[in-house]
Design a protein around this motif. Structure first.
Motif, PDB file in Angstrom:
ATOM      1  N   VAL A  70      16.142  90.771  72.392  1.00 24.11           N
ATOM      2  CA  VAL A  70      15.462  89.651  71.742  1.00 24.11           C
ATOM      3  C   VAL A  70      14.121  89.418  72.424  1.00 24.11           C
ATOM      4  CG1 VAL A  70      15.583  87.215  71.105  1.00 24.11           C
ATOM      5  CG2 VAL A  70      17.682  88.571  71.190  1.00 24.11           C
ATOM      6  N   ALA A  74      11.584  85.837  68.230  1.00 24.30           N
ATOM      7  CA  ALA A  74      12.216  86.926  67.480  1.00 24.30           C
ATOM      8  C   ALA A  74      11.204  87.941  66.964  1.00 24.30           C
ATOM      9  CB  ALA A  74      13.047  86.367  66.326  1.00 24.30           C
ATOM     10  N   GLY A  88      11.470  94.870  69.744  1.00 26.69           N
ATOM     11  CA  GLY A  88      12.672  94.058  69.588  1.00 26.69           C
ATOM     12  C   GLY A  88      13.705  94.732  68.702  1.00 26.69           C
ATOM     13  N   GLN A  90      17.009  92.950  67.944  1.00 26.05           N
ATOM     14  CA  GLN A  90      17.724  91.933  67.187  1.00 26.05           C
ATOM     15  C   GLN A  90      16.722  91.146  66.347  1.00 26.05           C
ATOM     16  OE1 GLN A  90      20.448  89.625  69.623  1.00 26.05           O
ATOM     17  NE2 GLN A  90      21.129  91.440  70.736  1.00 26.05           N
ATOM     18  N   VAL A  91      16.270  91.785  65.281  1.00 23.82           N
ATOM     19  CA  VAL A  91      15.282  91.191  64.379  1.00 23.82           C
ATOM     20  C   VAL A  91      15.775  91.333  62.954  1.00 23.82           C
ATOM     21  CG1 VAL A  91      13.343  91.665  65.918  1.00 23.82           C
ATOM     22  CG2 VAL A  91      13.995  93.357  64.204  1.00 23.82           C
ATOM     23  N   GLN A  92      15.221  90.547  62.064  1.00 21.76           N
ATOM     24  CA  GLN A  92      15.540  90.688  60.653  1.00 21.76           C
ATOM     25  C   GLN A  92      14.916  91.975  60.136  1.00 21.76           C
ATOM     26  OE1 GLN A  92      14.272  87.159  58.575  1.00 21.76           O
ATOM     27  NE2 GLN A  92      16.211  86.129  58.945  1.00 21.76           N
ATOM     28  N   SER A 169      10.771  78.707  73.225  1.00 21.72           N
ATOM     29  CA  SER A 169      11.653  79.803  72.831  1.00 21.72           C
ATOM     30  C   SER A 169      12.466  80.298  74.014  1.00 21.72           C
ATOM     31  CB  SER A 169      10.819  80.951  72.240  1.00 21.72           C
ATOM     32  OG  SER A 169      11.639  81.976  71.747  1.00 21.72           O
ATOM     33  N   ALA A 173      16.531  80.187  74.277  1.00 16.03           N
ATOM     34  CA  ALA A 173      17.243  81.451  74.451  1.00 16.03           C
ATOM     35  C   ALA A 173      18.129  81.417  75.689  1.00 16.03           C
ATOM     36  CB  ALA A 173      16.240  82.604  74.544  1.00 16.03           C
TER      37      ALA A 173
END
Length: 297
Positions: A70, A74, A88, A90-92, A169, A173
């Motif tokens: 992460v 993000a 990264g 863990q991203v969309q 952030s 996190a």
């Protein structure tokens, strides 16, 4: 394709109710995006359940590029003020192939400068008509060596203090992180609160692995030792991830020997199921294990 058949994306829905529906996604997601990479199992772990981890991508280019679970806000990629380049995981995703999106971020990172941030990545960032995949950009035969961190302080260069949105952030996190330790190849101890778990990404074909797990289960040899029990498994990006519940009063390092011994028993069982069919008791054990499976992409 028969609309009544399961959708090939692995959602568990019928095709007509998923990608075959009106307005459904045109491209079916790649079910096993990291296939062919020696680090496939570690990539799945970093993508799905390791909260704070990094790993240098082998052979990614002249400048070292580090894969991260992460990143701040993000982001799909960033270059720290000291020049360290991150991509990264863990991203969309904005395409049907996580491997291709990662390759897009790696290509961006090669030319990025300190302070640059790649918020999102997808087909619109392609420079050419035939986008590459991660398998095309790194040494596919080299293992991945993850480093698990207790928090996200590695977001910042040593001695610097976060400000603004990055500081917020970072605080969020760190507050959400679950204590995690790597106790073997692609095997991670996680403290989830009421209990701890071992999540172990396995490279074997699912049918073969299930047969071996069933053989051990029928013989009463599927646990790591006292205070542990097999909980089930989930599918992630084409591979099976068995999970064990563990007594959280014991430290992660106290499960290392049990995991090693279990791995040896599992290797022996994998070898035996290739030549010896399951017994009736082992087939019943397999039916029970099948009932404790879920799928995530």
């Amino acid at each position: 394709m028969n609309p009544r058949q399961p959708c090939p994306c692995g959602s568990g829905k019928r095709y007509k109710a998923c990608h075959g529906s009106a307005g459904g996604v045109v491209d079916v997601p790649v079910a096993r995006p990291f296939e062919g990479l020696a680090g496939e199992c570690e990539l799945i772990a970093l993508r799905e359940f390791v909260p704070s981890g990094t790993a240098v991508l082998p052979g990614a280019g002249a400048d070292e590029i580090t894969l991260a679970t992460v990143l701040p806000m993000a982001a799909a990629g960033l270059v720290r003020a000291d020049g360290v380049k991150f991509v990264g995981l863990q991203v969309q995703t904005r395409s049907n192939d996580i491997s291709r999106d990662l390759a897009r971020a790696v290509l961006w990172a090669r030319d990025a400068e300190p302070g640059d941030v790649l918020a999102v990545v997808g087909p619109d960032t392609d420079a050419g008509e035939n986008p590459e995949r991660l398998q095309d950009l790194i040494d596919a035969t080299a293992p991945l060596e993850p480093v698990v961190h207790a928090d996200f302080t590695w977001w910042m260069p040593e001695g610097s203090e976060p400000t603004g949105e990055v500081a917020l952030s970072l605080e969020r996190a760190n507050g959400a992180i679950l204590p995690t330790e790597r106790i073997g190849p692609a095997a991670y101890w996680v403290d989830a609160g009421e209990k701890a778990h071992l999540r172990w990404v396995r490279p074997e074909p699912e049918e073969q692995l299930l047969a071996a797990l069933s053989r051990l289960h029928a013989a009463g040899e599927l646990a790591l030792g006292e205070g542990s029990r097999y909980a089930g498994s989930f599918r992630a990006h084409g591979l099976l991830v068995p999970v064990w519940d563990l007594d959280r009063e014991l430290h992660a390092r106290e499960w290392t020997d049990g995991a090693t011994a279990l791995g040896e028993r599992l290797d022996a069982a994998l070898a035996s199921v290739e030549s010896t069919p399951l017994t009736p008791a082992e087939r019943r054990a397999r039916d029970g294990l099948l009932g404790r499976q879920i799928t995530i992409r």
